[in-house]
Design a protein around this motif. Structure first.
Motif, PDB file in Angstrom:
ATOM      1  N   LEU A 111       0.799  -1.220   0.000  1.00  0.00           N
ATOM      2  CA  LEU A 111       0.000   0.000   0.000  1.00  0.00           C
ATOM      3  C   LEU A 111       0.828   1.265   0.000  1.00  0.00           C
ATOM      4  CD1 LEU A 111      -2.744  -0.671   2.696  1.00  0.00           C
ATOM      5  CD2 LEU A 111      -3.058  -0.482   0.245  1.00  0.00           C
ATOM      6  N   VAL A 116      -3.883   7.336  -4.269  1.00  0.00           N
ATOM      7  CA  VAL A 116      -5.223   6.944  -3.819  1.00  0.00           C
ATOM      8  C   VAL A 116      -5.939   6.096  -4.867  1.00  0.00           C
ATOM      9  CG1 VAL A 116      -7.499   7.850  -3.314  1.00  0.00           C
ATOM     10  CG2 VAL A 116      -5.493   8.907  -2.298  1.00  0.00           C
ATOM     11  N   VAL A 119      -4.453   2.645  -5.146  1.00  0.00           N
ATOM     12  CA  VAL A 119      -4.791   1.748  -4.037  1.00  0.00           C
ATOM     13  C   VAL A 119      -6.215   1.235  -4.196  1.00  0.00           C
ATOM     14  CG1 VAL A 119      -5.149   1.624  -1.530  1.00  0.00           C
ATOM     15  CG2 VAL A 119      -3.172   2.813  -2.439  1.00  0.00           C
ATOM     16  N   ARG A 120      -7.118   2.132  -4.559  1.00  0.00           N
ATOM     17  CA  ARG A 120      -8.525   1.712  -4.727  1.00  0.00           C
ATOM     18  C   ARG A 120      -8.649   0.640  -5.803  1.00  0.00           C
ATOM     19  NH1 ARG A 120     -11.245   6.718  -5.191  1.00  0.00           N
ATOM     20  NH2 ARG A 120     -11.702   7.601  -3.142  1.00  0.00           N
ATOM     21  N   PHE A 123      -6.884  -2.771  -4.815  1.00  0.00           N
ATOM     22  CA  PHE A 123      -7.562  -3.614  -3.842  1.00  0.00           C
ATOM     23  C   PHE A 123      -9.068  -3.652  -4.026  1.00  0.00           C
ATOM     24  CE2 PHE A 123      -4.100  -4.992  -1.333  1.00  0.00           C
ATOM     25  CZ  PHE A 123      -3.156  -3.983  -1.341  1.00  0.00           C
ATOM     26  N   ILE A 125     -11.404  -1.305  -3.734  1.00  0.00           N
ATOM     27  CA  ILE A 125     -12.242  -0.610  -2.742  1.00  0.00           C
ATOM     28  C   ILE A 125     -13.220   0.279  -3.489  1.00  0.00           C
ATOM     29  CG2 ILE A 125     -12.259   1.060  -0.852  1.00  0.00           C
ATOM     30  CD1 ILE A 125      -9.419   0.165  -0.184  1.00  0.00           C
TER      31      ILE A 125
ATOM     32  N   ASP B  10     -14.746  -5.559  -2.938  1.00  0.00           N
ATOM     33  CA  ASP B  10     -13.796  -4.933  -2.046  1.00  0.00           C
ATOM     34  C   ASP B  10     -13.053  -5.996  -1.245  1.00  0.00           C
ATOM     35  OD1 ASP B  10     -14.125  -2.200   0.306  1.00  0.00           O
ATOM     36  OD2 ASP B  10     -12.456  -3.509  -0.159  1.00  0.00           O
ATOM     37  N   ARG B  11     -11.774  -6.117  -1.489  1.00  0.00           N
ATOM     38  CA  ARG B  11     -10.972  -7.146  -0.831  1.00  0.00           C
ATOM     39  C   ARG B  11     -10.476  -6.689   0.533  1.00  0.00           C
ATOM     40  NH1 ARG B  11     -12.492 -11.654  -2.675  1.00  0.00           N
ATOM     41  NH2 ARG B  11     -12.612 -11.632  -4.924  1.00  0.00           N
ATOM     42  N   LEU B  38     -10.132   7.013   0.668  1.00  0.00           N
ATOM     43  CA  LEU B  38     -10.424   5.755  -0.021  1.00  0.00           C
ATOM     44  C   LEU B  38     -11.920   5.469  -0.080  1.00  0.00           C
ATOM     45  CD1 LEU B  38      -7.589   3.428   1.302  1.00  0.00           C
ATOM     46  CD2 LEU B  38      -7.879   4.252  -1.024  1.00  0.00           C
TER      47      LEU B  38
END
Lengths: 161, 453
Positions: A111, A116, A119-120, A123, A125, B10-11, B38
């Motif tokens: 990470l 930003v 990362v989203r 993973f 998100i 979403d992991r 995030l």
């Protein structure tokens, strides 16, 4: 029936595979250790939920390396993010301190220093901010972004469509 | 219009909050705060961090503003375990941070939030009279404290409080402080009230001008490291009341005080280390006293430099040679040597030192192959003792480069070797270090090969 003087413990993973592990290794799993201590001497087989056979393989690898003093050689680079996360959960369930620290460090490393948007995406998100909400939180915490080049990820997400 | 990408589940967020926080604790504070964008769940998560790494190798000036904001926005109801602040501002043209000092702010925040471990490593040249807040020296929860406040010159020190109230403190590391005498006997005894103290490191410290010496009186202390950078230190006598002391290390230059006298038998002292990389003199009386202490230990580590110094003094002084003890208790001896130094020469010197003694069970010469940081240490020593002003170091050991450049990746508290390197490296703004790939580091490789012949 299983003699308590045996130094092998049987562990059955979620996918039905039975692993016979040394007592010393079972001791590093605090969850398992608690089960052994609570039960009588004649513990036959311990089921470990949330842990699959590929997790056990890696756990055994790590154990062998750490016994040989080479725990730094253990690497999870080959795991993708889903696999790493699942492995982290398994180790967390088993309550294995050292390996847990190694895995959380590995996740943190993946990470660190990423933007930003990256990362989203990386993973998966889901961004549940409205653009206004995003702008507000970004502005409010602007002091944490000074000096870094953070791309506005609004554009990135739109481009995906 | 919201996208629904079912394939991208979403992991990371499947993990419970405390696990996410655990992961974040390995990241520097700035990146932790940045996770706020995030998603909604992450918006305030960072505020619950209990272990905080305040490092920013890139932005010395605005970094302190960040720290101040971080502390004020953090959730105050969440306990605090660990704060670590490292600021390596090294360029002279940077504007110094605001005068109301971020260091004082951090210490006060830590003390009022029952912190367990506090570490501060910072340059303080620009701060005129840094007054450390008393709250941090009167803290029931503190178990580990590191204060490494580098002054502009090697002899500037900060004043250490006369009395401490840190009942839970187990580890203490202090660099560049002056200790004051508070007792009638003229000795400085700054740590006696820390009953739980187990490990103590004192480097480049001084005593008030008329002090007789330093007295360390702690019933649980098992590890002590003490040393200085230059002979101007005025710690000329050390008394130890430390019945559980197992390991004693001298760091920096060869000791300028005789082996500590003890007011209780240190039967337990097992290990003596002379981590002395430079300085080329040692008082003869002082040497004799240390030789007698060496005769009491099982394990000893010597740097090449001090081994050579000891042997030279002995060779030039026949009456000292007559007093050379027999090191019967010595079971393990290690010499840390320059990579290009000849092993045979080292063995010769060791034999000379052990001429009255049986050979130890294990004997090791640690060289660059085993210890890259030692090379850097010797390089630094070489540079410093020759007075070179502007130096570029090239190193193919990534870890050493990281430590000296960024410092924040370095987490191992027990490694005084890297710590010493860092301290020396940062003592001169004109030292720079560059990482070179091992394959590219042909100069070093060729030199190394040439030295074998």
């Amino acid at each position: 029936m299983a003699s308590s003087s045996s130094n092998l413990i049987s562990l059955k993973t979620s996918d039905g595979t039975v692993f016979k592990v040394e007592r010393a290794l079972a001791k590093t799993m605090k969850t398992v250790q608690a089960i052994i201590e609570e039960a009588d001497a004649n513990i036959y087989m311990i089921p470990i939920h949330n842990v699959f056979s590929h997790h056990m393989d890696m756990i055994i690898d790590y154990y062998k390396l750490s016994v040989a003093g080479k725990s730094k050689e253990f690497s999870v680079e080959k795991l993708d993010n889903d696999e790493l996360k699942d492995f982290l959960l398994a180790v967390h369930y088993l309550n294995m301190e050292d390996l847990f620290e190694v895995l959380t460090q590995a996740v943190a490393d993946r990470l660190e220093k990423k933007s930003v948007g990256y990362v989203r995406k990386y993973f998966g998100i889901e961004n549940d901010f409205t653009p206004e909400e995003y702008a507000a939180i970004r502005k409010k915490n602007d002091w944490a972004f000074k000096g870094d080049d953070i791309e506005p990820e609004e554009d990135e997400e739109k481009q995906e469509e | 219009m919201k996208r629904q990408k079912k394939s991208e589940i979403d992991r990371l967020s499947d993990l419970p909050d405390h696990l996410l926080l655990h992961i974040m604790q390995f990241m520097i504070a700035k990146h932790c705060v940045q996770t706020c964008v995030l998603s909604k769940r992450w918006k305030n998560l960072w505020k619950c961090l209990t272990n905080i790494k305040l490092f920013d190798p890139y932005n010395g000036v605005i970094f302190d503003e960040f720290v101040s904001q971080f502390l004020s926005c953090r959730d105050n109801s969440v306990p605090l375990h660990n704060i670590s602040y490292k600021n390596n501002v090294r360029r002279n043209y940077e504007i110094p941070p605001k005068t109301t000092n971020i260091l004082v702010e951090i210490m006060e925040y830590a003390a009022s939030h029952n912190v367990q471990q506090l570490e501060i490593k910072a340059k303080t040249d620009h701060i005129r009279n840094l007054e450390l807040p008393p709250s941090i020296f009167n803290c029931d929860s503190l178990t580990s404290l590191t204060l490494f406040l580098r002054g502009v010159s090697k002899s500037t020190t900060k004043m250490f409080p006369k009395s401490l109230n840190l009942p839970a403190l187990k580890t203490l590391t202090l660099v560049q402080f002056t200790f004051f005498t508070s007792s009638d006997n003229g000795y400085a005894e700054p740590f006696s009230t820390c009953n739980m103290l187990n490990k103590l490191v004192i480097f480049a410290c001084k005593l008030q001008d008329d002090a007789q010496g330093l007295c360390i009186s702690n019933s649980k202390l098992s590890n002590l490291a003490i040393g200085t950078m230059n002979r101007r230190s005025n710690i000329h006598k050390v008394i130890l009341c430390t019945p559980k002391l197992k390991s004693l290390t001298i760091i920096g230059i060869p000791p300028i005080f005789p082996a500590p006298s003890t007011c209780s038998l240190t039967n337990l002292l097992e290990e003596l280390k002379f981590d002395c990389m430079y300085g080329s003199t040692m008082g003869e009386d002082i040497l004799i006293s240390w030789l007698h202490l060496i005769a009491k230990v099982n394990i000893m580590t010597l740097s090449y430099k001090i081994l050579k110094l000891m042997v030279n003094i002995l060779k030039n002084n026949s009456s000292m040679r007559a007093q050379l003890p027999s090191f019967v208790k010595l079971k393990s001896l290690k010499v840390e040597a320059y990579p290009w130094k000849c092993d045979d020469r080292i063995r010769e010197m060791v034999s000379y030192l052990l001429q009255n003694s049986p050979p130890p069970a294990t004997f090791d010469i640690v060289t660059v192959v085993k210890c890259e940081a030692t090379v850097m240490k010797y390089a630094l020593a070489f540079v410093l003792s020759n007075g070179f002003e502007r130096v570029i170091f090239e190193d193919d050991c990534q870890q050493v480069v990281n430590v000296l450049c960024n410092d924040y990746l370095y987490v191992n508290e027990l490694d005084t070797l890297l710590s010493t390197c860092s301290f020396l490296f940062n003592s001169n703004d004109n030292y720079n270090i560059v990482y070179v790939m091992r394959q590219v580091n042909m100069v070093a490789q060729n030199l190394a090969r040439a030295s074998l012949f």
